[in-house]
Design an enzyme around this catalytic site. Structure first.
Site, PDB file in Angstrom:
ATOM      1  N   ASP A  81      -3.532  -5.063 -15.982  1.00 24.40           N
ATOM      2  CA  ASP A  81      -2.251  -4.381 -15.765  1.00 24.40           C
ATOM      3  C   ASP A  81      -1.118  -5.396 -15.740  1.00 24.40           C
ATOM      4  O   ASP A  81      -0.869  -6.054 -14.734  1.00 24.40           O
ATOM      5  CB  ASP A  81      -2.309  -3.606 -14.431  1.00 24.40           C
ATOM      6  N   LYS A 116       5.331  -7.028 -14.648  1.00 34.61           N
ATOM      7  CA  LYS A 116       5.157  -7.538 -13.282  1.00 34.61           C
ATOM      8  C   LYS A 116       5.674  -8.973 -13.213  1.00 34.61           C
ATOM      9  O   LYS A 116       5.531  -9.731 -14.171  1.00 34.61           O
ATOM     10  CB  LYS A 116       3.665  -7.527 -12.904  1.00 34.61           C
ATOM     11  N   ASP A 157      -7.759  -4.320 -11.846  1.00 32.36           N
ATOM     12  CA  ASP A 157      -7.240  -2.947 -11.900  1.00 32.36           C
ATOM     13  C   ASP A 157      -8.250  -1.943 -12.479  1.00 32.36           C
ATOM     14  O   ASP A 157      -7.931  -0.767 -12.669  1.00 32.36           O
ATOM     15  CB  ASP A 157      -5.926  -2.929 -12.695  1.00 32.36           C
ATOM     16  N   ARG A 207      -1.869   6.471 -12.619  1.00 29.11           N
ATOM     17  CA  ARG A 207      -1.820   7.934 -12.438  1.00 29.11           C
ATOM     18  C   ARG A 207      -1.845   8.655 -13.785  1.00 29.11           C
ATOM     19  O   ARG A 207      -2.275   9.790 -13.879  1.00 29.11           O
ATOM     20  CB  ARG A 207      -0.584   8.311 -11.622  1.00 29.11           C
ATOM     21  N   ASP A 265       4.786   0.573 -15.011  1.00 28.24           N
ATOM     22  CA  ASP A 265       3.771  -0.005 -14.121  1.00 28.24           C
ATOM     23  C   ASP A 265       3.036   1.082 -13.325  1.00 28.24           C
ATOM     24  O   ASP A 265       2.051   0.801 -12.653  1.00 28.24           O
ATOM     25  CB  ASP A 265       4.440  -1.014 -13.170  1.00 28.24           C
ATOM     26  N   LYS A 314     -10.410   4.512 -12.133  1.00 31.78           N
ATOM     27  CA  LYS A 314      -9.309   3.924 -12.914  1.00 31.78           C
ATOM     28  C   LYS A 314      -9.841   2.695 -13.646  1.00 31.78           C
ATOM     29  O   LYS A 314     -10.382   1.783 -13.028  1.00 31.78           O
ATOM     30  CB  LYS A 314      -8.146   3.539 -11.987  1.00 31.78           C
ATOM     31  N   GLU A 357       0.993   3.196 -14.336  1.00 34.67           N
ATOM     32  CA  GLU A 357       0.143   3.642 -15.442  1.00 34.67           C
ATOM     33  C   GLU A 357      -1.159   4.282 -14.975  1.00 34.67           C
ATOM     34  O   GLU A 357      -1.739   5.103 -15.679  1.00 34.67           O
ATOM     35  CB  GLU A 357      -0.168   2.450 -16.372  1.00 34.67           C
TER      36      GLU A 357
HETATM   37  N1  BES Z   1      -2.327  -1.730 -10.427  1.00 34.41           N
HETATM   38  C1  BES Z   1      -1.183  -1.518  -9.638  1.00 34.41           C
HETATM   39  C2  BES Z   1      -1.452  -1.376  -8.149  1.00 34.41           C
HETATM   40  C3  BES Z   1      -2.065  -2.561  -7.445  1.00 34.41           C
HETATM   41  C4  BES Z   1      -1.285  -3.389  -6.677  1.00 34.41           C
HETATM   42  C5  BES Z   1      -3.425  -2.777  -7.494  1.00 34.41           C
HETATM   43  C6  BES Z   1      -1.867  -4.448  -5.999  1.00 34.41           C
HETATM   44  C7  BES Z   1      -4.008  -3.839  -6.814  1.00 34.41           C
HETATM   45  C8  BES Z   1      -3.226  -4.660  -6.064  1.00 34.41           C
HETATM   46  C9  BES Z   1      -0.457  -0.252 -10.092  1.00 34.41           C
HETATM   47  O1  BES Z   1      -0.638   0.131 -11.403  1.00 34.41           O
HETATM   48  C10 BES Z   1       0.993  -0.530  -9.911  1.00 34.41           C
HETATM   49  O2  BES Z   1       1.476  -1.367 -10.587  1.00 34.41           O
HETATM   50  N2  BES Z   1       1.595   0.161  -8.974  1.00 34.41           N
HETATM   51  C11 BES Z   1       2.955  -0.031  -8.671  1.00 34.41           C
HETATM   52  C12 BES Z   1       3.623   1.280  -8.884  1.00 34.41           C
HETATM   53  C13 BES Z   1       5.080   1.261  -9.128  1.00 34.41           C
HETATM   54  C14 BES Z   1       5.702   0.088  -9.706  1.00 34.41           C
HETATM   55  C15 BES Z   1       5.389   2.375 -10.055  1.00 34.41           C
HETATM   56  C16 BES Z   1       3.047  -0.449  -7.223  1.00 34.41           C
HETATM   57  O3  BES Z   1       2.406   0.151  -6.383  1.00 34.41           O
HETATM   58  O4  BES Z   1       3.738  -1.430  -6.943  1.00 34.41           O
HETATM   59 ZN    ZN Z   2      -2.407  -0.526 -12.275  1.00 31.21          ZN
HETATM   60 ZN    ZN Z   3       0.744  -0.812 -12.764  1.00 37.40          ZN
END
Ligand code: BES
Ligand code: ZN
Ligand code: ZN
Length: 501
Positions: A268, A275, A286, A349, A345, A263, A347
């Site tokens: 992000d 966020k 990320d 996947r 968020d 990835k 993104e």
């Molecule tokens: N990049 C984040 C996941 C992440 C969280 C990486 C903490 C490193 C540390 C991912 O893209 C994301 O935002 N995931 C969300 C998904 C949801 C909001 C659809 C998550 O897991 O909170």
């Molecule tokens: Zn992410």
């Molecule tokens: Zn994200």
């Protein structure tokens, strides 16, 4: 870093420090080497109980008449409990103490062991010394008066009877170079480490290493390929996306071919589902999956492993803009399936889906392993102690988990139940991208599975809890850990095909 090997203790050259290992014995510390130092101080210390030989215990002594002006007594814990990991921890504690004291040159006596192979013994010692020996201070102004300014180790002389000691240590150093490469990419500013920067790095690797061939798809080519999900995520960014392919052919006669996908979200923000404060500040991490791929490729190249390995990096920012993709809208993927975007968020996947489908269709993989900081939920489940693994193939999952145990980049398997697919049903598209917080790591992996051909063994590693840690741990510095590099190199070394020529 200069690495040297000596078989004779008496032939030590000048250094800042001599490191002598001890096991924790029943009544007093027990020498873990046959080397003897005749100094009164040492006898006294060992008798008095000020140093017991506990795992990671370090005591500095100052003695005259030696090649070194200081001696460190290093505790290894009980002899019958010594493992590869306990060695990493003990030598890691020593390495950190040296960093704090700004020692540059070490003479290191390698402990005896009847429980570990020579290679494991050196791996424990060398990884313990080298993994903490890293600092990212490029963004700090030089200040000679800064007492905290880091000075790294410059030369380590290993004292050991093992005639292959240097070879083992150099192998560890080559892998650690890959780990540090990954760490630098992750720790760098997101405004520097952009998709274009990653593309340059990929071209750079190909230039330096003849066995690597790099192909980069720019935005135009990505449009031509109809990678609709990568393009959707890229809509909010001022920077173009890049789809990076790096091919390493270490065994051209074999058709065995491992594809790793990382990835590569270089930042992000969350997109329109932005966020909150506290959730965004670490999001330059990320692209840690991508960084792990770069580090692995560098290490594999340095080691000259006889494997065929391709790294695929879908790279873009996930940013906020009037042009950002809109939750509720539907986009068409590279595979042709349509996706109802639920939360901008989610993104990771999306970009991985296009990369997975591309790899299946175009790269003839024997197996696919993707690495991604995919879900915050995996950190809630496993903390920074293990990454999550979801896989369609028990053989692949077990081989990766074994490599995880050996390197202590541990993996814990999570399910890919068919029932999770229900949650990704959409009324207006082929799939939804997200369905709330319940089982979100497993549902995210289930989404990815839609884009992988059933016949190709696939494993997904969710490294969101392990890639970037804000506290230093054991033998790891804080921030980017470089997780994935040591794991994948170990996995690749164990492939039966890697040993054939
Ligand atoms: N990049 C984040 C996941 C992440 C969280 C990486 C903490 C490193 C540390 C991912 O893209 C994301 O935002 N995931 C969300 C998904 C949801 C909001 C659809 C998550 O897991 O909170
Ligand atoms: Zn992410
Ligand atoms: Zn994200």
């Amino acid at each position: 870093m200069e690495l040297v090997h000596l078989t004779q203790f008496e032939k030590r050259k000048k250094a800042d420090l001599l490191v002598l290992p001890f096991w924790k014995g029943a009544s007093r510390p027990e020498e873990a080497t046959t080397y003897k130092l005749q100094i009164p101080l040492l006898t006294a210390v060992l008798k008095m109980g000020d140093f017991q030989g506990k795992e990671g215990e370090v005591l500095f002594l100052y003695a005259e008449g030696q090649a070194e002006s200081r001696i460190a007594l290093l505790g290894l814990g009980p002899k019958d409990k010594m493992t590869l990991e306990s060695l990493r921890k003990s030598y890691g504690a020593l390495s950190k103490a040296c960093l704090a004291k700004k020692f540059k040159t070490l003479n290191v006596a390698v402990p005896l062991s009847d429980r570990l192979t020579d290679q494991e013994r050196m791996a424990g010692v060398a990884e313990g010394l080298l993994l903490p020996n890293y600092v990212y201070d490029r963004l700090k102004s030089p200040n000679p008066e800064d007492a905290d300014e880091a000075i790294l180790l410059q030369k380590v002389t290993f004292i050991s009877d093992d005639k292959n000691a240097l070879e083992h240590a150099e192998e560890v150093a080559a892998i650690c170079d890959g780990v540090d490469y990954a760490r630098d990419l992750i720790n760098g500013n997101a405004d520097e480490v952009t998709p274009q920067y990653l593309a340059q790095c990929a071209h750079g690797l190909a230039k330096e290493h003849k066995q690597i061939k790099t192909t980069v798809f720019d935005k135009k080519r990505i449009e031509k390929e109809e990678m609709g999900l990568l393009l959707a995520v890229n809509r909010g960014s001022a920077l173009e996306p890049a789809f990076i392919i790096m091919e390493y052919k270490g065994n051209p006669k074999s058709s065995d071919h491992t594809v790793i996908i990382g990835k590569g979200i270089t930042y992000d923000t969350g997109g329109l589902n932005i966020k909150p404060t506290g959730g965004m500040e670490t999001m330059k991490c990320d692209m840690s999956g991508a960084a792990a791929c770069f580090g692995t490729l560098l290490a594999v190249c340095n080691l000259g492993l006889k494997v065929n390995l391709t790294a695929v990096i879908p790279a873009t920012e996930n940013s906020v803009d009037a042009n950002s993709f809109k939750p509720g809208d539907v986009y068409r993927s590279y595979l042709g399936k349509t996706v109802e975007m639920m939360n901008s968020d989610a993104e990771g996947r999306l970009v991985l889906a296009d990369a997975l489908a591309y790899a299946c269709q175009k790269l003839k993989p024997t197996r696919i392993i993707d690495l991604a900081t995919l879900t915050g939920a995996i950190e809630i489940s496993l903390g920074s102690e293990a990454s999550g693994i979801m896989s369609t193939d028990d053989g692949l999952a077990n081989a990766l988990m074994e490599a995880g145990e050996q390197t202590f980049e541990r993996l814990w398997r999570m399910p890919l139940y068919d029932e999770y697919k229900e949650r990704l049903k959409s009324d207006i598209a082929d799939f939804k991208s997200w369905n709330g917080r319940s089982a979100s790591s497993c549902v995210a992996a289930t989404f990815l599975k839609f884009f992988v051909e059933d016949t190709i063994p696939w494993a997904h590693l969710d490294i969101a809890g392990t890639a970037y840690v804000t506290e230093p741990k054991k033998y790891m510095p804080k921030y980017a850990s470089g997780v994935g590099v040591r794991l994948l190199v170990e996995f690749l070394k164990r492939l039966p095909v890697s040993k054939r020529s």
